[in-house]
Design an enzyme around this catalytic site. Structure first.
Site, mmCIF file in Angstrom:
data_model
loop_
_atom_site.group_PDB
_atom_site.id
_atom_site.type_symbol
_atom_site.label_atom_id
_atom_site.label_comp_id
_atom_site.label_asym_id
_atom_site.label_seq_id
_atom_site.Cartn_x
_atom_site.Cartn_y
_atom_site.Cartn_z
ATOM 1 N N ASN A 71 1.367 20.392 -21.100
ATOM 2 C CA ASN A 71 1.231 19.683 -22.585
ATOM 3 C C ASN A 71 1.414 20.486 -23.679
ATOM 4 O OD1 ASN A 71 0.601 17.324 -21.207
ATOM 5 N ND2 ASN A 71 -1.753 17.774 -20.822
ATOM 6 N N GLU A 123 12.116 19.672 -24.094
ATOM 7 C CA GLU A 123 11.142 19.949 -23.160
ATOM 8 C C GLU A 123 11.626 20.988 -22.312
ATOM 9 O OE1 GLU A 123 8.256 18.310 -22.232
ATOM 10 O OE2 GLU A 123 8.451 16.175 -23.155
ATOM 11 N N LYS A 153 9.074 23.762 -13.537
ATOM 12 C CA LYS A 153 7.958 22.586 -13.503
ATOM 13 C C LYS A 153 7.314 22.596 -12.099
ATOM 14 C CE LYS A 153 6.352 17.786 -14.379
ATOM 15 N NZ LYS A 153 6.380 16.569 -14.804
ATOM 16 N N HIS A 168 10.492 11.009 -28.182
ATOM 17 C CA HIS A 168 9.263 11.947 -27.397
ATOM 18 C C HIS A 168 9.629 13.385 -27.781
ATOM 19 C CE1 HIS A 168 6.186 13.262 -24.644
ATOM 20 N NE2 HIS A 168 7.020 13.687 -24.089
ATOM 21 N N GLU A 201 -3.253 17.895 -11.153
ATOM 22 C CA GLU A 201 -3.576 18.331 -12.560
ATOM 23 C C GLU A 201 -5.038 18.481 -12.658
ATOM 24 O OE1 GLU A 201 -2.204 14.855 -15.071
ATOM 25 O OE2 GLU A 201 -1.440 16.242 -16.412
ATOM 26 N N ARG A 229 0.748 -1.188 -0.115
ATOM 27 C CA ARG A 229 -0.081 0.116 -0.039
ATOM 28 C C ARG A 229 0.815 1.227 0.093
ATOM 29 N NH1 ARG A 229 -2.945 -3.272 3.461
ATOM 30 N NH2 ARG A 229 -4.780 -4.182 2.647
ATOM 31 N N LYS A 257 3.884 11.638 -10.703
ATOM 32 C CA LYS A 257 3.059 10.775 -11.219
ATOM 33 C C LYS A 257 4.196 9.535 -11.799
ATOM 34 C CE LYS A 257 1.678 13.836 -14.828
ATOM 35 N NZ LYS A 257 0.880 13.922 -15.926
ATOM 36 N N HIS A 305 1.969 18.666 -26.817
ATOM 37 C CA HIS A 305 1.808 17.027 -26.637
ATOM 38 C C HIS A 305 0.589 16.615 -27.332
ATOM 39 C CE1 HIS A 305 5.138 17.679 -23.564
ATOM 40 N NE2 HIS A 305 4.959 16.507 -23.534
ATOM 41 N N HIS A 348 1.880 13.572 -29.372
ATOM 42 C CA HIS A 348 1.193 12.295 -29.085
ATOM 43 C C HIS A 348 0.872 11.494 -30.285
ATOM 44 C CE1 HIS A 348 0.669 13.218 -24.556
ATOM 45 N NE2 HIS A 348 2.021 12.618 -24.776
ATOM 46 N N ARG A 371 -1.722 22.574 -14.774
ATOM 47 C CA ARG A 371 -0.681 21.730 -15.310
ATOM 48 C C ARG A 371 -0.765 21.404 -16.747
ATOM 49 N NH1 ARG A 371 1.393 17.240 -10.831
ATOM 50 N NH2 ARG A 371 2.564 16.182 -12.056
HETATM 51 N N1 LIG Z 1 5.840 10.844 -14.703
HETATM 52 C C1 LIG Z 1 6.017 11.936 -15.382
HETATM 53 O O1 LIG Z 1 5.517 12.937 -14.984
HETATM 54 C C2 LIG Z 1 6.390 11.549 -16.743
HETATM 55 C C3 LIG Z 1 6.577 12.907 -17.602
HETATM 56 C C4 LIG Z 1 7.298 12.819 -18.720
HETATM 57 C C5 LIG Z 1 7.778 11.514 -19.216
HETATM 58 N N2 LIG Z 1 7.381 10.445 -18.580
HETATM 59 C C6 LIG Z 1 7.850 8.916 -19.051
HETATM 60 O O2 LIG Z 1 8.999 9.159 -19.177
HETATM 61 C C7 LIG Z 1 9.490 7.917 -20.176
HETATM 62 C C8 LIG Z 1 10.542 8.493 -20.889
HETATM 63 O O3 LIG Z 1 11.443 8.729 -20.341
HETATM 64 P P1 LIG Z 1 13.135 8.785 -21.048
HETATM 65 O O4 LIG Z 1 13.062 9.524 -22.252
HETATM 66 O O5 LIG Z 1 14.150 8.961 -19.876
HETATM 67 O O6 LIG Z 1 13.050 7.065 -21.635
HETATM 68 P P2 LIG Z 1 13.894 5.885 -20.952
HETATM 69 O O7 LIG Z 1 13.903 5.946 -19.321
HETATM 70 O O8 LIG Z 1 13.469 4.733 -21.813
HETATM 71 O O9 LIG Z 1 15.625 6.168 -21.216
HETATM 72 C C9 LIG Z 1 15.970 6.293 -22.456
HETATM 73 C C10 LIG Z 1 17.112 5.401 -22.903
HETATM 74 O O10 LIG Z 1 18.397 5.886 -22.280
HETATM 75 C C11 LIG Z 1 18.963 5.150 -21.650
HETATM 76 N N3 LIG Z 1 19.628 5.845 -20.524
HETATM 77 C C12 LIG Z 1 19.035 6.306 -19.398
HETATM 78 N N4 LIG Z 1 19.988 7.141 -18.859
HETATM 79 C C13 LIG Z 1 21.137 6.692 -19.413
HETATM 80 C C14 LIG Z 1 22.599 7.385 -18.949
HETATM 81 N N5 LIG Z 1 22.707 8.187 -18.045
HETATM 82 N N6 LIG Z 1 23.480 6.844 -20.010
HETATM 83 C C15 LIG Z 1 23.185 6.102 -20.948
HETATM 84 N N7 LIG Z 1 22.100 5.509 -21.225
HETATM 85 C C16 LIG Z 1 20.991 5.960 -20.308
HETATM 86 C C17 LIG Z 1 17.876 4.351 -20.851
HETATM 87 O O11 LIG Z 1 18.272 2.926 -20.406
HETATM 88 C C18 LIG Z 1 17.039 3.913 -22.027
HETATM 89 O O12 LIG Z 1 17.715 2.848 -23.229
HETATM 90 C C19 LIG Z 1 8.033 7.548 -20.917
HETATM 91 O O13 LIG Z 1 7.767 6.378 -20.515
HETATM 92 C C20 LIG Z 1 7.099 8.523 -20.322
HETATM 93 O O14 LIG Z 1 5.909 8.289 -20.193
HETATM 94 C C21 LIG Z 1 6.704 10.612 -17.134
HETATM 95 ZN ZN LIG Z 2 6.838 15.506 -22.639
#
Ligand SMILES: NC(=O)c1ccc[n+]([C@@H]2O[C@H](COP(=O)([O-])OP(=O)(O)OC[C@H]3O[C@@H](n4cnc5c(N)ncnc54)[C@H](O)[C@@H]3O)[C@@H](O)[C@H]2O)c1
Ligand SMILES: [Zn+2]
Length: 379
Positions: free
Chosen positions: A253, A193, A235, A272, A245, A129, A151, A256, A260, A249
């Site tokens: 977007n 971003e 942010k 992305h 949200e 939990r 999130k 986005h 998307h 917030r």
């Molecule tokens: N929770 C939120 O508010 C929020 C906001 C925006 C995005 N997201 C989520 O974030 C995700 C995308 O995140 P991302 O772009 O970081 O992708 P990711 O976590 O897949 O990382 C991208 C790639 O880089 C590699 N990597 C990470 N750090 C590294 C480093 N220091 N050196 C070498 N390789 C490295 C990872 O292993 C992966 O292969 C999506 O799932 C999205 O939905 C969440």
């Molecule tokens: Zn984004």
């Protein structure tokens, strides 16, 4: 190694509550993890959750640091990549924690990009939990976006991030030096971003990114730290106003809605940030056409994105298919597409009804999408 100069940003954890958590942004901060974590999240055991790609880079180092500090910690790995941000991975990780006997007095350390943050955060949100989580983001996108705001969640075949929870971390630890190993295009994707943060909230920041893009892209420690810190501040300010949200917030977007649709149309092969960059251009163009956004805004956005080495034309994108993806998305949400729009660089435009999103006619959005297939105008 001595830690460099850094920043601390406080983020409000829950709506209406005084509880907050620190975001520590400092070159060398990873070396302070074993000191900082037990202060904010004292626990009997620490589970470091990380993708298999990050384990050899930083996972073993984190584990050794925790062990040297006399803390009980283990590494739990999962397969790397967005397509593993699933309920299956969540199930495997929670089963592994249960099998290892982790109790309610444990803490999760989420080490990796946004995928790790979302997935490990969701494990922490639901395990017994809810147990504390510390976020240690390793991508630029995770630092300036995913790890701040609480999130968490996983994807499903029906769509991204559909199952999840708000679960604010106890601490977010950002070490810009970790970005040195990040593939350059992942870095530029995150940079989109940051451009967005400037575009919606801070014209001076936007201008600084444009002018110092060279130093930022070259990995200059001071420039990258300043970038991460300012984006996190921006942010965090939005999250503080609207933790769950309900309103403001939505401005995050910007870019986005179209972004998307572009991601969806590419089968998620488009990065992305690159999709958001094109999305910002299309949405700014739609705003200009609708008379909401000051003319010339698209040109300034193009200039900043180009300086950051981010593609600004949608060559090879099937615009009709993207428009269709947007229509499907709209159908799924049972309404007209609502977009966050800029007034001008540095400021969003509230709609007449006081909301931060505007309903725009489809032909205006489709027309602006069409423009993306053209080469950029000279600025
Ligand atoms: N929770 C939120 O508010 C929020 C906001 C925006 C995005 N997201 C989520 O974030 C995700 C995308 O995140 P991302 O772009 O970081 O992708 P990711 O976590 O897949 O990382 C991208 C790639 O880089 C590699 N990597 C990470 N750090 C590294 C480093 N220091 N050196 C070498 N390789 C490295 C990872 O292993 C992966 O292969 C999506 O799932 C999205 O939905 C969440
Ligand atoms: Zn984004």
């Amino acid at each position: 190694m001595k830690a460099g100069a850094g920043h601390n940003v406080q983020v409000q954890a829950h709506a209406g509550s005084a509880a907050s958590y620190d975001v520590v942004i400092r070159p060398g901060a990873l070396d302070e993890l074993a000191t900082l974590v037990p202060r904010v999240a004292p626990a009997a055991r620490y589970a470091v959750l990380t993708p298999d790609r990050i384990a050899p880079l930083y996972g073993h180092r984190v584990l050794a640091a925790l062990g040297d500090a006399g803390l009980r910690a283990e590494l739990f790995q999962f397969p790397d990549g967005e397509h593993h941000k699933t309920r299956d991975s969540w199930g495997a990780l929670t089963d592994a924690l249960l099998a290892a006997g982790y109790g309610r007095d444990s803490c999760v350390i989420a080490l990796g990009g946004g995928v790790a943050g979302d997935l490990a955060g969701f494990v922490a949100a639901t395990y017994m939990r809810g147990i504390p989580v510390v976020q240690v983001p390793t991508t630029l996108l995770a630092m300036i976006d995913a790890s701040v705001g609480g999130k968490t969640g996983v994807d499903t075949p029906a769509g991204k991030n559909l199952i999840g929870a708000f679960h604010p971390p106890r601490l977010v630890l950002m070490d810009p030096r970790l970005l040195a190993t990040l593939p350059p295009e992942q870095f530029r994707s995150g940079l989109a971003e940051a451009v967005k943060h400037g575009a919606i909230l801070d014209e001076a920041y936007f201008q600084w990114i444009l002018e110092d893009a060279g130093a930022i892209l070259a990995g200059d420690e001071g420039a990258v730290t300043r970038l991460v810190a300012r984006s996190v501040e921006l942010k965090a300010a939005v999250v503080a106003e609207d933790p769950l949200e309900h309103g403001l917030r939505a401005i995050l977007n910007f870019g986005h809605t179209v972004g998307h649709a572009l991601e969806l149309d590419s089968g998620y092969s488009m990065l992305h940030g690159y999709a958001v960059a094109l999305g910002m251009l299309a949405e700014a163009a739609a705003g200009e056409r609708a008379g909401v956004t000051q003319s010339g805004t698209v040109a300034r956005l193009q200039q900043a994105l180009l300086a950051c080495g981010i593609p600004v034309t949608a060559h090879g994108v099937d615009v009709a298919a993207v428009a269709m993806a947007m229509r499907l998305d709209k159908k799924a949400r049972e309404g007209t597409p609502r977009l966050a729009l800029l007034r001008h660089i540095g400021r969003c435009a509230p709609a007449a009804d006081g909301r931060w999103t505007h309903g725009l006619p489809e032909d205006v959005i489709a027309g602006s999408l069409q423009g993306l297939a053209q080469p950029p105008r000279a600025v």
